[in-house]
Write a protein that holds these residues in place. Sequence first.
Motif, PDB file in Angstrom:
ATOM      1  N   LEU A  26       1.082  -1.041  -0.130  1.00 55.12           N
ATOM      2  CA  LEU A  26       0.026  -0.197  -0.225  1.00 55.12           C
ATOM      3  C   LEU A  26       1.286   1.515   0.456  1.00 55.12           C
ATOM      4  O   LEU A  26       0.392   2.701  -0.674  1.00 55.12           O
ATOM      5  CB  LEU A  26      -0.638  -0.265   1.031  1.00 55.12           C
ATOM      6  N   TRP A  64      -4.640   3.969   2.227  1.00 54.05           N
ATOM      7  CA  TRP A  64      -5.238   2.854   2.030  1.00 54.05           C
ATOM      8  C   TRP A  64      -6.106   2.380   2.066  1.00 54.05           C
ATOM      9  O   TRP A  64      -5.986   1.364   0.934  1.00 54.05           O
ATOM     10  CB  TRP A  64      -4.507   1.811   3.672  1.00 54.05           C
ATOM     11  N   LEU A  68      -6.940  -0.146  -1.604  1.00 52.28           N
ATOM     12  CA  LEU A  68      -6.994  -1.069  -0.772  1.00 52.28           C
ATOM     13  C   LEU A  68      -8.407  -1.906  -2.194  1.00 52.28           C
ATOM     14  O   LEU A  68      -9.586  -1.733  -1.041  1.00 52.28           O
ATOM     15  CB  LEU A  68      -7.079  -1.762   0.764  1.00 52.28           C
TER      16      LEU A  68
END
Length: 243
Positions: A26, A64, A68
């Motif tokens: 990430l 993140w 993601l």
Amino acid sequence: MTTPTSGALVLFSGGQDSTTCVAWALQRYERVETIGFDYGQRHAIEMTVRPAVLAQIRAQSADWARKLGEDHVIDLSLIGKISDTALTSNVEIAMLENGLPNTFVPGRNLLFMMVAATLAYRRGLDVLVGGMCETDFSGYPDCRDDTMKALQVTLNLGMATRLKVETPLMWIDKADSWALAESLGGSALVDLIRTGTHTCYLGERGALHDWGYGCGTCPACALRANGYAQYRQRKISGVTNDA
């Protein structure tokens, strides 16, 4: 450094190493997806904790959370059907005559990588990230750097791709893995790894140790506990190692 043109697929079991690898990816890639494998493992609890760990990773950073993407769970129960190991049946963990522990599941990581590469091809992802390590491990031959390099060549030849296999933990020990997690996500990520992930081969989650849940005696717990103790000692001593 983020690589905006690349997407990564992380082999994510729900354990310490693979969770660290998700955070590592990430920090580097604009798009990250995860893949997990249900192969009849004795410690199937790792599959249960995965969704909560991913949710907590998203909660740690808006960046993140944005990067993601989808999580994929693949049924590879055939591994449990064709193997006879301490990770796929209820037998005592022991060393074998060939020098390997009976927790070694022959072909497991090779099959994991092949299936992950197939999914990455379909999803338009050009990096595979795995938590393999040969610095601080149980001696599994499919965790070695030579194996991963050879597999990268084989996958690209067989699929006419330019897929890259990344193993960020390959040359660091478990103490440095804890330190890497801290460098990526601070104490919040370290606490998530301690309390949310699962690494114990026996699937034990009854007692929370300072290093996390586990039986405390299997090889996976021993590696994790020793690594955490060394990590804490290095912090106290002011010693840092570049990961």
